[in-house]
Design an enzyme around this catalytic site. Sequence first.
Site, mmCIF file in Angstrom:
data_model
loop_
_atom_site.group_PDB
_atom_site.id
_atom_site.type_symbol
_atom_site.label_atom_id
_atom_site.label_comp_id
_atom_site.label_asym_id
_atom_site.label_seq_id
_atom_site.Cartn_x
_atom_site.Cartn_y
_atom_site.Cartn_z
ATOM 1 N N GLU A 198 -5.327 -7.197 2.483
ATOM 2 C CA GLU A 198 -4.835 -6.505 1.300
ATOM 3 C C GLU A 198 -3.752 -7.313 0.610
ATOM 4 O OE1 GLU A 198 -1.652 -3.298 2.880
ATOM 5 O OE2 GLU A 198 -3.679 -3.049 3.661
ATOM 6 N N ARG A 225 -1.858 2.186 13.891
ATOM 7 C CA ARG A 225 -0.429 2.418 13.740
ATOM 8 C C ARG A 225 0.304 1.990 15.009
ATOM 9 N NH1 ARG A 225 -1.000 7.298 12.562
ATOM 10 N NH2 ARG A 225 -1.270 6.941 10.351
ATOM 11 N N HIS A 260 2.477 -5.226 9.633
ATOM 12 C CA HIS A 260 3.248 -5.109 8.401
ATOM 13 C C HIS A 260 3.812 -3.714 8.203
ATOM 14 C CE1 HIS A 260 -0.923 -4.014 7.261
ATOM 15 N NE2 HIS A 260 -0.335 -3.178 6.433
#
Length: 204
Positions: free
Chosen positions: A22, A100, A80
């Site tokens: 992304e 996560r 990130h």
Amino acid sequence: TMLRRLSRSATRAMGMPNGKSEAWYILSAQPDAQIGAGLKHQVTPQQLRASIRNGSIAELIQWRSVAKGDVIYIPAGTIHAIGAGIVLAEIQQHSDATFRLFDYGRHRELHEDNAVAVAHPWPLRTPSDLTPLTANRTVLVASKHFVLERVELPEGSSWALLAEPETWILVLDGHAAIGLTAASIGQAIFIAGASTSIEVGSNG
């Protein structure tokens, strides 16, 4: 929330078609706003697992200041996080894969095993410089998954856009008529496989 993206080979092994690369385009940021991308130094899978369990993963991440207009590319597999005081546009490869690692007290499920299996536990490489194509177009990110450009069109000008499959326009400033659609700040327009007119408004 600290998240991680999956590499293609790892996600296929888990029954997913691909990972998720992304790019973040910073729309606004408070003066002290920061994003985290990659780690300060390389760690072993065992060290990564331990840092997830004891919460020290937040201290391992490499934080950097950001300002309006900055662009950050996050390859699949990069650990990130997005800090407070930031509004950004996220452009991403087609994927629902998110694991996560840390949740800042929100008590959502963590994904330790999958995250450790696919994470790139090392610093993120510095991206290359932006690439001007014309006076109006600048390539911000060019990956095998997507290309992100910033396009700045003068006030009152007229353009024809020949869109390849899956082309998105996100209006950051000013306004325009894109085909039959009136587009202003914050709106996203999808175009695919057709020639589309762009009539730029009085603010560019």
